[in-house]
Design a protein around this motif. Structure first.
Motif, PDB file in Angstrom:
ATOM      1  N   TYR A   1      -9.571  -5.228   6.450  1.00  0.00           N
ATOM      2  CA  TYR A   1      -9.116  -4.011   5.770  1.00  0.00           C
ATOM      3  C   TYR A   1     -10.278  -3.026   5.691  1.00  0.00           C
ATOM      4  O   TYR A   1     -11.420  -3.409   5.426  1.00  0.00           O
ATOM      5  CB  TYR A   1      -8.621  -4.318   4.344  1.00  0.00           C
ATOM      6  CG  TYR A   1      -8.227  -3.051   3.619  1.00  0.00           C
ATOM      7  CD1 TYR A   1      -6.985  -2.475   3.856  1.00  0.00           C
ATOM      8  CD2 TYR A   1      -9.114  -2.402   2.762  1.00  0.00           C
ATOM      9  CE1 TYR A   1      -6.638  -1.284   3.252  1.00  0.00           C
ATOM     10  CE2 TYR A   1      -8.770  -1.205   2.160  1.00  0.00           C
ATOM     11  CZ  TYR A   1      -7.534  -0.655   2.406  1.00  0.00           C
ATOM     12  OH  TYR A   1      -7.195   0.536   1.828  1.00  0.00           O
ATOM     13  N   HIS A   2      -9.958  -1.734   5.903  1.00  0.00           N
ATOM     14  CA  HIS A   2     -10.986  -0.701   5.789  1.00  0.00           C
ATOM     15  C   HIS A   2     -10.371   0.545   5.171  1.00  0.00           C
ATOM     16  O   HIS A   2      -9.243   0.931   5.514  1.00  0.00           O
ATOM     17  CB  HIS A   2     -11.564  -0.356   7.170  1.00  0.00           C
ATOM     18  CG  HIS A   2     -12.616   0.701   7.125  1.00  0.00           C
ATOM     19  ND1 HIS A   2     -12.357   2.027   7.402  1.00  0.00           N
ATOM     20  CD2 HIS A   2     -13.933   0.624   6.807  1.00  0.00           C
ATOM     21  CE1 HIS A   2     -13.475   2.722   7.270  1.00  0.00           C
ATOM     22  NE2 HIS A   2     -14.438   1.901   6.911  1.00  0.00           N
ATOM     23  N   TYR A   3     -11.108   1.138   4.221  1.00  0.00           N
ATOM     24  CA  TYR A   3     -10.643   2.392   3.600  1.00  0.00           C
ATOM     25  C   TYR A   3     -11.634   3.502   3.917  1.00  0.00           C
ATOM     26  O   TYR A   3     -12.853   3.283   3.906  1.00  0.00           O
ATOM     27  CB  TYR A   3     -10.546   2.238   2.080  1.00  0.00           C
ATOM     28  CG  TYR A   3     -10.335   3.563   1.368  1.00  0.00           C
ATOM     29  CD1 TYR A   3      -9.076   4.147   1.300  1.00  0.00           C
ATOM     30  CD2 TYR A   3     -11.411   4.249   0.790  1.00  0.00           C
ATOM     31  CE1 TYR A   3      -8.887   5.370   0.663  1.00  0.00           C
ATOM     32  CE2 TYR A   3     -11.227   5.470   0.158  1.00  0.00           C
ATOM     33  CZ  TYR A   3      -9.966   6.034   0.102  1.00  0.00           C
ATOM     34  OH  TYR A   3      -9.779   7.253  -0.514  1.00  0.00           O
TER      35      TYR A   3
ATOM     36  N   SER B   1      -6.185   4.068   5.267  1.00  0.00           N
ATOM     37  CA  SER B   1      -6.305   2.617   5.176  1.00  0.00           C
ATOM     38  C   SER B   1      -6.027   2.007   6.545  1.00  0.00           C
ATOM     39  O   SER B   1      -5.028   2.348   7.191  1.00  0.00           O
ATOM     40  CB  SER B   1      -5.284   2.047   4.188  1.00  0.00           C
ATOM     41  OG  SER B   1      -5.699   2.237   2.860  1.00  0.00           O
ATOM     42  N   THR B   2      -6.907   1.130   6.986  1.00  0.00           N
ATOM     43  CA  THR B   2      -6.699   0.449   8.274  1.00  0.00           C
ATOM     44  C   THR B   2      -6.577  -1.051   8.022  1.00  0.00           C
ATOM     45  O   THR B   2      -7.476  -1.660   7.432  1.00  0.00           O
ATOM     46  CB  THR B   2      -7.869   0.729   9.233  1.00  0.00           C
ATOM     47  OG1 THR B   2      -8.001   2.150   9.386  1.00  0.00           O
ATOM     48  CG2 THR B   2      -7.618   0.097  10.600  1.00  0.00           C
ATOM     49  N   LEU B   3      -5.450  -1.616   8.448  1.00  0.00           N
ATOM     50  CA  LEU B   3      -5.170  -3.030   8.216  1.00  0.00           C
ATOM     51  C   LEU B   3      -4.997  -3.744   9.548  1.00  0.00           C
ATOM     52  O   LEU B   3      -4.341  -3.221  10.445  1.00  0.00           O
ATOM     53  CB  LEU B   3      -3.871  -3.212   7.427  1.00  0.00           C
ATOM     54  CG  LEU B   3      -3.696  -2.523   6.092  1.00  0.00           C
ATOM     55  CD1 LEU B   3      -3.237  -1.091   6.277  1.00  0.00           C
ATOM     56  CD2 LEU B   3      -2.663  -3.282   5.274  1.00  0.00           C
TER      57      LEU B   3
ATOM     58  N   LEU C   1       0.835  -1.206   0.000  1.00  0.00           N
ATOM     59  CA  LEU C   1       0.000   0.000   0.000  1.00  0.00           C
ATOM     60  C   LEU C   1       0.868   1.254   0.000  1.00  0.00           C
ATOM     61  O   LEU C   1       0.585   2.221  -0.716  1.00  0.00           O
ATOM     62  CB  LEU C   1      -0.949  -0.006   1.197  1.00  0.00           C
ATOM     63  CG  LEU C   1      -2.060  -1.068   1.155  1.00  0.00           C
ATOM     64  CD1 LEU C   1      -2.901  -1.015   2.413  1.00  0.00           C
ATOM     65  CD2 LEU C   1      -2.955  -0.879  -0.066  1.00  0.00           C
TER      66      LEU C   1
ATOM     67  N   LEU D   1      -4.436  -6.784  -0.034  1.00  0.00           N
ATOM     68  CA  LEU D   1      -5.776  -7.054   0.503  1.00  0.00           C
ATOM     69  C   LEU D   1      -5.978  -8.533   0.842  1.00  0.00           C
ATOM     70  O   LEU D   1      -6.805  -8.868   1.685  1.00  0.00           O
ATOM     71  CB  LEU D   1      -6.853  -6.581  -0.478  1.00  0.00           C
ATOM     72  CG  LEU D   1      -6.846  -5.078  -0.806  1.00  0.00           C
ATOM     73  CD1 LEU D   1      -8.047  -4.720  -1.667  1.00  0.00           C
ATOM     74  CD2 LEU D   1      -6.840  -4.229   0.460  1.00  0.00           C
TER      75      LEU D   1
ATOM     76  N   ASN E   1      -6.486   9.911   2.383  1.00  0.00           N
ATOM     77  CA  ASN E   1      -6.782   8.489   2.234  1.00  0.00           C
ATOM     78  C   ASN E   1      -6.371   7.794   3.530  1.00  0.00           C
ATOM     79  O   ASN E   1      -5.240   7.976   3.995  1.00  0.00           O
ATOM     80  CB  ASN E   1      -5.973   7.882   1.079  1.00  0.00           C
ATOM     81  CG  ASN E   1      -6.357   8.455  -0.259  1.00  0.00           C
ATOM     82  OD1 ASN E   1      -7.509   8.335  -0.681  1.00  0.00           O
ATOM     83  ND2 ASN E   1      -5.413   9.095  -0.931  1.00  0.00           N
TER      84      ASN E   1
ATOM     85  N   ASP F   1      -9.451   4.357  -3.421  1.00  0.00           N
ATOM     86  CA  ASP F   1      -9.934   3.263  -2.582  1.00  0.00           C
ATOM     87  C   ASP F   1      -9.348   1.963  -3.141  1.00  0.00           C
ATOM     88  O   ASP F   1      -9.749   1.517  -4.222  1.00  0.00           O
ATOM     89  CB  ASP F   1     -11.462   3.219  -2.619  1.00  0.00           C
ATOM     90  CG  ASP F   1     -12.025   2.076  -1.784  1.00  0.00           C
ATOM     91  OD1 ASP F   1     -11.243   1.224  -1.329  1.00  0.00           O
ATOM     92  OD2 ASP F   1     -13.257   2.025  -1.607  1.00  0.00           O
TER      93      ASP F   1
END
Lengths: 103, 151
Positions: B124-126, B135-137, B51, B118, B133, B90
């Motif tokens: 995963y959340h965007y 991104s949470t992983l 990412l 992914l 932007n 996204d």
């Protein structure tokens, strides 16, 4: 961690040996070596990856590039990749055209 | 649900290829603190790396920019939040699964990084907030999902 790349010829096989980490920063060096290997005209290009502890998608792009550079009859082998690396290769479906072996 | 420490660790770096090593080291430290196994550590490192690489190469397109990485670790796993101010993107919408049916000679080179990211994480959340932007992983500790489902 840097990448170390060596290139040699063993009979009718061009051998590329990689050690280190294969990512966006280091893959260009692998790319250059593939171009040299493709010019050797051997029937097999063997990529020894036992010393690669990490591979990102940049490494996958290099493998696709290798397949596009060599002649159709040339076999590309990836030898000795650790499980997460071989899983990454399988995830991309490259194991359908590249021979993956334990070494 | 992964229970994590409340206070996050934060790393802010320029969006350059040279900074990707700093991000990897940051993630590996968090994974070590959480006691993640080798596979889970590899998965979270790969996802964050892909990412972040995408932000550097395609988000800022070589221009100036910053990437902020926040991480929390706990006995159940690691959660990483990646933020940038590049144009909205996204990854779930923009992912390009591998064209397995197409011979490699005719494949597009590239586009696999987001897919790898992914498919490497457990969650995963965007979000797009305040022109950022986000991104949470999340990767759970070893022994939960050795091969997570695709988000």
């Amino acid at each position: 961690m840097p990448l170390s790349v060596s290139l040699s010829i063993e009979g009718d096989t061009t051998v590329i040996e990689l050690t280190g980490e294969l990512d966006a920063k280091t893959a260009p060096e692998f790319h250059q070596t593939i171009e040299k290997a493709a010019g050797h005209g051997t029937s097999t290009v063997e990529i020894r990856m036992a010393g690669v502890g990490y591979m990102a998608s940049a490494g996958l792009r290099s493998l696709v590039f290798a397949q596009q550079k060599v002649a159709d009859h040339v076999t590309i082998k990836v030898v000795g990749a650790i499980e997460p690396v071989s899983r990454t290769i399988r995830t991309a479906g490259l194991d359908r055209s590249i021979l993956l072996t334990d070494g | 649900m992964v229970e994590l420490a409340r206070k996050p660790c934060v790393l802010e770096v320029p969006a350059t290829v040279g900074a990707l090593g700093d991000i990897a080291a940051f993630v590996l430290r968090l994974a070590g603190r959480a006691g993640l196994g080798k596979r889970a550590t590899y998965r979270i490192r790969l996802a964050v790396d892909e990412l972040a690489t995408n932000i550097v190469m395609h988000g800022y397109r070589g221009g100036d920019g910053r990437i902020t990485v926040r991480g929390c670790s706990g006995p159940d796993g690691v959660r990483i939040v990646i933020e940038d101010t590049a144009p909205a993107f996204d990854p779930v919408e923009g992912r390009l699964p591998p064209a397995i049916g197409i011979p490699p000679q005719r494949r597009r080179v590239g586009g696999l990084g987001i897919h790898l990211a992914l498919t490497s994480v457990d969650a995963y959340h965007y979000a797009r907030r305040d022109s950022r932007n986000i991104s949470t992983l999340t990767v759970k500790a070893e022994g939960t999902d050795p091969c997570p489902p695709r988000p």
